[in-house]
Structure formats: C-alpha cells, structure tokens
Design a protein around this motif. Sequence first.
Motif, mmCIF file in Angstrom:
data_model
loop_
_atom_site.group_PDB
_atom_site.id
_atom_site.type_symbol
_atom_site.label_atom_id
_atom_site.label_comp_id
_atom_site.label_asym_id
_atom_site.label_seq_id
_atom_site.Cartn_x
_atom_site.Cartn_y
_atom_site.Cartn_z
ATOM 1 N N LEU A 17 -4.344 9.738 -15.985
ATOM 2 C CA LEU A 17 -2.935 9.741 -15.606
ATOM 3 C C LEU A 17 -2.728 10.390 -14.242
ATOM 4 O O LEU A 17 -1.993 9.867 -13.407
ATOM 5 N N LYS A 18 -3.401 11.492 -13.975
ATOM 6 C CA LYS A 18 -3.241 12.200 -12.703
ATOM 7 C C LYS A 18 -3.692 11.327 -11.536
ATOM 8 O O LYS A 18 -2.962 11.152 -10.565
ATOM 9 N N VAL A 19 -4.874 10.753 -11.625
ATOM 10 C CA VAL A 19 -5.365 9.901 -10.540
ATOM 11 C C VAL A 19 -4.500 8.642 -10.436
ATOM 12 O O VAL A 19 -4.143 8.207 -9.335
ATOM 13 N N GLY A 20 -4.125 8.081 -11.576
ATOM 14 C CA GLY A 20 -3.266 6.890 -11.568
ATOM 15 C C GLY A 20 -1.911 7.143 -10.936
ATOM 16 O O GLY A 20 -1.388 6.297 -10.206
ATOM 17 N N ILE A 21 -1.347 8.305 -11.181
ATOM 18 C CA ILE A 21 -0.070 8.692 -10.552
ATOM 19 C C ILE A 21 -0.265 8.845 -9.048
ATOM 20 O O ILE A 21 0.535 8.359 -8.254
ATOM 21 N N GLU A 22 -1.328 9.535 -8.652
ATOM 22 C CA GLU A 22 -1.591 9.761 -7.228
ATOM 23 C C GLU A 22 -1.827 8.452 -6.474
ATOM 24 O O GLU A 22 -1.478 8.336 -5.304
ATOM 25 N N LEU A 23 -2.405 7.468 -7.126
ATOM 26 C CA LEU A 23 -2.664 6.173 -6.499
ATOM 27 C C LEU A 23 -1.456 5.243 -6.544
ATOM 28 O O LEU A 23 -1.470 4.185 -5.917
ATOM 29 N N GLY A 24 -0.448 5.605 -7.306
ATOM 30 C CA GLY A 24 0.716 4.741 -7.449
ATOM 31 C C GLY A 24 0.551 3.675 -8.514
ATOM 32 O O GLY A 24 1.376 2.779 -8.649
ATOM 33 N N ILE A 25 -0.516 3.756 -9.293
ATOM 34 C CA ILE A 25 -0.754 2.785 -10.361
ATOM 35 C C ILE A 25 0.176 3.060 -11.533
ATOM 36 O O ILE A 25 0.711 2.145 -12.150
ATOM 37 N N PHE A 26 0.359 4.330 -11.843
ATOM 38 C CA PHE A 26 1.316 4.739 -12.867
ATOM 39 C C PHE A 26 2.537 5.320 -12.183
ATOM 40 O O PHE A 26 2.444 5.877 -11.088
ATOM 41 N N SER A 27 3.666 5.222 -12.832
ATOM 42 C CA SER A 27 4.924 5.730 -12.278
ATOM 43 C C SER A 27 5.292 7.067 -12.916
ATOM 44 O O SER A 27 4.697 7.477 -13.918
ATOM 45 N N VAL A 28 6.299 7.701 -12.345
ATOM 46 C CA VAL A 28 6.823 8.944 -12.896
ATOM 47 C C VAL A 28 7.318 8.698 -14.324
ATOM 48 O O VAL A 28 7.058 9.497 -15.226
ATOM 49 N N SER A 29 7.973 7.585 -14.545
ATOM 50 C CA SER A 29 8.469 7.295 -15.894
ATOM 51 C C SER A 29 7.315 7.058 -16.874
ATOM 52 O O SER A 29 7.432 7.374 -18.058
ATOM 53 N N ASP A 30 6.197 6.532 -16.397
ATOM 54 C CA ASP A 30 5.008 6.383 -17.250
ATOM 55 C C ASP A 30 4.534 7.756 -17.727
ATOM 56 O O ASP A 30 4.186 7.934 -18.899
ATOM 57 N N ALA A 31 4.512 8.718 -16.811
ATOM 58 C CA ALA A 31 4.059 10.071 -17.159
ATOM 59 C C ALA A 31 5.032 10.723 -18.141
ATOM 60 O O ALA A 31 4.608 11.377 -19.104
ATOM 61 N N ALA A 32 6.318 10.535 -17.920
ATOM 62 C CA ALA A 32 7.316 11.099 -18.835
ATOM 63 C C ALA A 32 7.182 10.471 -20.223
ATOM 64 O O ALA A 32 7.279 11.171 -21.241
ATOM 65 N N GLN A 33 6.921 9.171 -20.272
ATOM 66 C CA GLN A 33 6.734 8.496 -21.563
ATOM 67 C C GLN A 33 5.475 9.003 -22.252
ATOM 68 O O GLN A 33 5.468 9.219 -23.462
ATOM 69 N N TRP A 34 4.410 9.221 -21.492
ATOM 70 C CA TRP A 34 3.177 9.772 -22.053
ATOM 71 C C TRP A 34 3.463 11.140 -22.660
ATOM 72 O O TRP A 34 3.023 11.440 -23.768
ATOM 73 N N ALA A 35 4.227 11.970 -21.936
ATOM 74 C CA ALA A 35 4.580 13.298 -22.450
ATOM 75 C C ALA A 35 5.398 13.169 -23.733
ATOM 76 O O ALA A 35 5.152 13.894 -24.706
#
Length: 165
Positions: A17-35
Amino acid sequence: MSKMIQRLNINEQISYLKVGIELGIFSVSDAAQWADDQIATQEDPAYELIELSLMSDSNRYEIADQLVRIGAPSLNPAEVLPCLLAKAHKRLLNEPDFGRILAEGLYRSWSASIYDFPEILSPCGYFDDAYSLAENGVYGTTDQITRELLEFTSRFKNCAELFSA
C-alpha cells in the motif's frame, strides 16, 4: 482498491500500500478503505489506523507516512514493485496519461533505493527522464514513452494474481 490476498500479514500489506500510494497506483481513498476494512476486523484497532481512516483530505505522502505509523513495511520497494507494476499496466491500458505520474514515482523509488534495483527493474530510472525529453521536444514523443512503459509493465502481468478484482 483491489483487495490484497488475505495470506499477507499487515506489514506486508502496508509495504504494498505504501509503495502503491507513492507511485500513484493506489489513491488516498483506497488507503482509507483499507483502514476501514482493518478496523472492521479488529476488536481494539490502533489509534493510527483510525486516523488513517479519517484522512480522506490528505495527500498521498501524508498517507504513506501514516501507514508507517501503523506498522513497519516488511518488504522493500524492489520486492513489491513487480506486482504493483502489473496493476499499473492495467491502469495504463485505460489511462495513458497515468504514465507520466507512474514514471515520476518509479524514479523517486529508484533513487530512494540509492539506484540499487535488480536488473529487471533497472528501467525504473529511465522513464521520468524520457518523458521530460519528449515533453521538451528533445527526443521522442510522450506517446512513444507511454508505449515503452506499457511494454515494460507488461513483463509483470503474471504478478496480477496478488490482487483480486
């Protein structure tokens, strides 16, 4: 966000998730949903996890920092990049403009590793410069670089099974 296979422990999930967020592959909302998904499975979730769930107005770098507060990524970027590049390939097929964002993220990741990626990932340092040269009319076109990036990411399509639909 695609659900990560449940066999991964939380620190491995954080790595992706961290690398995916940094690369723009995952979004902020993806991380919030994961949480949110993590919170739903825990009797007493960590405060940092709850904070991440509420960070929908944050930028991707704040999200990446918050992920490290939740747990230590147990995999390095070179270990997670192949599967993330498989996911990026699918996105590039539908959103060619994503190529520029991905190229910048790949370069940052490559340089943060002190330019020490395995040979198969060595092109990660190429695409950002290639886009810059194309955008400035020095060499090639952005469409050509996007095609090269698609060809590069297609090498990792066999890693796509890490993520479910």
